[in-house]
Design a protein around this motif. Sequence first.
Motif, mmCIF file in Angstrom:
data_model
loop_
_atom_site.group_PDB
_atom_site.id
_atom_site.type_symbol
_atom_site.label_atom_id
_atom_site.label_comp_id
_atom_site.label_asym_id
_atom_site.label_seq_id
_atom_site.Cartn_x
_atom_site.Cartn_y
_atom_site.Cartn_z
ATOM 1 N N UNK A 54 0.847 -1.187 0.000
ATOM 2 C CA UNK A 54 0.000 0.000 0.000
ATOM 3 C C UNK A 54 0.882 1.236 0.000
ATOM 4 N N UNK A 55 0.391 2.305 -0.639
ATOM 5 C CA UNK A 55 1.248 3.478 -0.857
ATOM 6 C C UNK A 55 0.387 4.642 -1.301
ATOM 7 N N UNK A 56 0.875 5.854 -1.078
ATOM 8 C CA UNK A 56 0.357 7.046 -1.758
ATOM 9 C C UNK A 56 1.541 7.706 -2.426
ATOM 10 N N UNK A 62 -4.069 9.028 2.095
ATOM 11 C CA UNK A 62 -4.830 7.865 1.629
ATOM 12 C C UNK A 62 -3.923 6.893 0.872
ATOM 13 N N UNK A 63 -3.918 5.636 1.309
ATOM 14 C CA UNK A 63 -3.100 4.606 0.661
ATOM 15 C C UNK A 63 -3.972 3.726 -0.229
ATOM 16 N N UNK A 64 -3.498 3.513 -1.447
ATOM 17 C CA UNK A 64 -4.129 2.548 -2.343
ATOM 18 C C UNK A 64 -3.219 1.329 -2.480
ATOM 19 N N UNK A 65 -3.704 0.334 -3.215
ATOM 20 C CA UNK A 65 -2.963 -0.911 -3.407
ATOM 21 C C UNK A 65 -2.129 -0.825 -4.680
ATOM 22 N N UNK A 66 -0.864 -1.228 -4.567
ATOM 23 C CA UNK A 66 0.081 -1.210 -5.683
ATOM 24 C C UNK A 66 0.715 -2.583 -5.845
ATOM 25 N N UNK A 99 -16.550 15.991 7.426
ATOM 26 C CA UNK A 99 -15.307 16.270 6.705
ATOM 27 C C UNK A 99 -14.213 15.292 7.109
ATOM 28 N N UNK A 100 -14.106 15.017 8.426
ATOM 29 C CA UNK A 100 -13.058 14.130 8.914
ATOM 30 C C UNK A 100 -13.159 12.729 8.327
ATOM 31 N N UNK A 101 -14.397 12.262 8.086
ATOM 32 C CA UNK A 101 -14.575 10.905 7.574
ATOM 33 C C UNK A 101 -13.810 10.704 6.271
ATOM 34 N N UNK A 102 -13.776 11.743 5.451
ATOM 35 C CA UNK A 102 -13.054 11.671 4.181
ATOM 36 C C UNK A 102 -11.606 12.095 4.332
ATOM 37 N N UNK A 103 -11.390 13.199 5.030
ATOM 38 C CA UNK A 103 -10.043 13.777 5.110
ATOM 39 C C UNK A 103 -9.074 12.891 5.877
ATOM 40 N N UNK A 104 -9.568 12.172 6.880
ATOM 41 C CA UNK A 104 -8.694 11.351 7.717
ATOM 42 C C UNK A 104 -8.671 9.889 7.291
ATOM 43 N N UNK A 105 -9.225 9.599 6.136
ATOM 44 C CA UNK A 105 -9.265 8.227 5.635
ATOM 45 C C UNK A 105 -7.855 7.791 5.233
ATOM 46 N N UNK A 106 -7.348 6.745 5.885
ATOM 47 C CA UNK A 106 -5.990 6.264 5.605
ATOM 48 C C UNK A 106 -5.930 5.253 4.465
ATOM 49 N N UNK A 107 -7.072 4.891 3.912
ATOM 50 C CA UNK A 107 -7.069 4.034 2.737
ATOM 51 C C UNK A 107 -7.100 2.551 3.036
ATOM 52 N N UNK A 108 -6.627 1.769 2.087
ATOM 53 C CA UNK A 108 -6.746 0.313 2.137
ATOM 54 C C UNK A 108 -5.622 -0.262 2.984
ATOM 55 N N UNK A 109 -5.819 -1.512 3.429
ATOM 56 C CA UNK A 109 -4.817 -2.152 4.277
ATOM 57 C C UNK A 109 -4.890 -3.667 4.117
ATOM 58 N N UNK A 110 -3.941 -4.340 4.725
ATOM 59 C CA UNK A 110 -3.930 -5.806 4.887
ATOM 60 C C UNK A 110 -4.081 -6.598 3.597
#
Length: 740
Positions: A54-56, A62-66, A99-110
């Motif tokens: 995972x990375x941005x 926000x991290x997506x899958x790579x 706003x926080x729900x979107x802004x603080x979203x750390x993205x995908x994991x595991x």
Amino acid sequence: MRRLLIPLMLALLALTASAAEPFTVELLFTHPYVTGTAPNNLAWSPNGQRLAFTWNEGGDRFRDLYLAEASGRIIRLSDLQDLPRDARAKDERTPDEIFDETDLDNGVSSPVWQRDGKTLWFAYRGDLFRVEAKAGARPERVFHTQEGEGHAAFSRDGRWMAYTADKDIFARETATGRTVQLTRDGSDDRRNGGGAYDTYLEGVFWAPDSRKLAFIQYDVTGFDKLLIPDYTGKKVEVTKQQREIAGGRLPGIKLGIVNPDSAWGLPLWVNLPDTAQYYIRSLDWSPDGSRLLLEVLPRTMQERFLLLADAATGKVDTVWHEADFAWIPDNMAQARFGPEGESVVFCSEASGWCHFYLLPLDGSGEPRQLTSGAWEVEKGWTTSYDRRSVFFTSSEESTAERHLYRLDLPAGSRSRLSDEPGWISSFALPEGGSKAAVIFGDMTRPYDLYLASGRAEKPLARLTHSPTAEFARYDWFPPEYIEIPTSDGKSFPAKLWLPRNGRKPAPLVVYIHGAGYAQNVDRAPWGWDDKYHRLLAQEGLAVVDIDYRGSSGYGRDWRVDIYRHTGGKDLDDAISAARYCVQQGWADSTRVGIWGWSYGGFLTNMAMFRAGDVFLVGCSVAAPNDWKNYNLWYTTQRFTFPEQDSAAYAQSSPITFAGGLQGDLLIVHGLQDDNVHAQDTIQLIDRLISLGKRFDMLLYPREDHGFQRDASDVHVFRSILEYLQEHLVDGGEVEAAAGE
């Protein structure tokens, strides 16, 4: 060659320093980060040819899958930040919360690979997704439930994917999608597969034969809930946290074994010790799937047992036991079967340093020490698929570096696999063990993803470039590395950041890193505190960042020197650092301050209350001030239990010494802190008020232990800078970098 490279790189940086732009608080602590967002969650494909992570790539949160292919080509497999969110029937959230729900979203994991090597599964928003591992593929949300799913794990033969959902365990047949429920007694109090405080293991653990899996059930029936109030809405709301404080009890523990082909049968419960008061910190299946190897600690944390459990009968035998009069540390919380399952590999501090040992299981002898010396094996080591090799990082080359090593178990020999001076923070190994993916940083490069050889020492091959294009516009000057003598004849390392204006002696800030048992003096100075200390040096302050008594990486004696008395020898070390910098002509003895976050905040308060003749200014963030309020496992390690040694808690808690405050103290806390609850700060300021002491305070109503919002980070770091400028620097003028 290594000795020539570092000065050359530093000289090249110095050539650009005069033209570099100045640091600002906004630059350093606003997303996207100029130093980048390093990859994490590394997962090799079953054939060891491709790597998911995972990375941005733009430095954002926000991290997506790579996917890294064998050629080195990087493919992005997800783009989910704008995925529509589920509507709420009655949404009473404030605009800030929405706003926080979107802004603080750390993205995908595991991320986890399906055994065919063609499909990846990952977690996002409490559900499980899958995506084909190829360019242009679109992720599919396989589960979409309120309960949420997680801990996906595939059986070795690829037939089943097990996962947790709503405190129970399920298995999904890969070919058909048929799902079977493996446990049926999950509830808010009885949690199958994890989810309880004061525990180590979560998820499911497949046996190599793919016929069964192990899991741990935690029972918190009757446990008190700690309250965390939120004052930011129309009404005060409260989050309830299941957590025991000092002297409390542990969750009840049961270790179960289940078979997806017999889903209606009850789990086989392993015959663990009768008492419910212990931790299970490590679990490993034997190569043939007939036995489980467990590492167990009683509640006192002063003993450890290695246990063998028969997977057919649940019978348990003890194969090794050791004790420590202080505590058994977390970096030893791992044990694995050796070759053919005929031995056990584990780490111990029996020699005074954390090293590998090999214990034969045929009863033929005592454990044999495999590594030795005044250096330490880091936690997170792993065995190769054939169990003939152990891969690990250690401080053998230097306490300020971490290199990757391979230990040949049959031969007992080891070889270093990385050459560059720097710090490998984590690594992942494919089944073949021919290479390793590592997260590495050094003096000039922030952390990024590299490939290392699994067979011989070779240069690292870089896969990602996380710093943004702006990175080159700034002078990322390094610290100096020094050794400071202690008052009792020892010494410790430190990073020294001298003011860029060349002022000597300069106002000095002693920095105390968090956690206590951690290490901050490294040759990869890219932490948030390193970035901040560059700013402080730019603004005319000297900063000394110390690995005080109790820090990790320096052996058992250094670790336990704070046993039953934090704020004792570790505070002495902070005082020694200040005095040494004065003696060397770097610092002005009349302008010495101290600051830190979490444990650093704790020691800052102790310094201000007990060493006011040395420290005139302190900035304390998220500090534990009465250890009786803090969590069970941490306090047990350092002080035992309050009813057993109340004096240790009293002499180690800043609130006991609040009457000693003389200088200027800024106290900072996030009111949503679920680690060190704001209760600790509220109780301390109440004591200071009753004592007639003056202090300054900042409260962040929506922040946790580590602040999440960019605006809060900018505000708190600007405020600390201004406070230090006002009280330590002539004239009290804050430079432009403060954001004015």
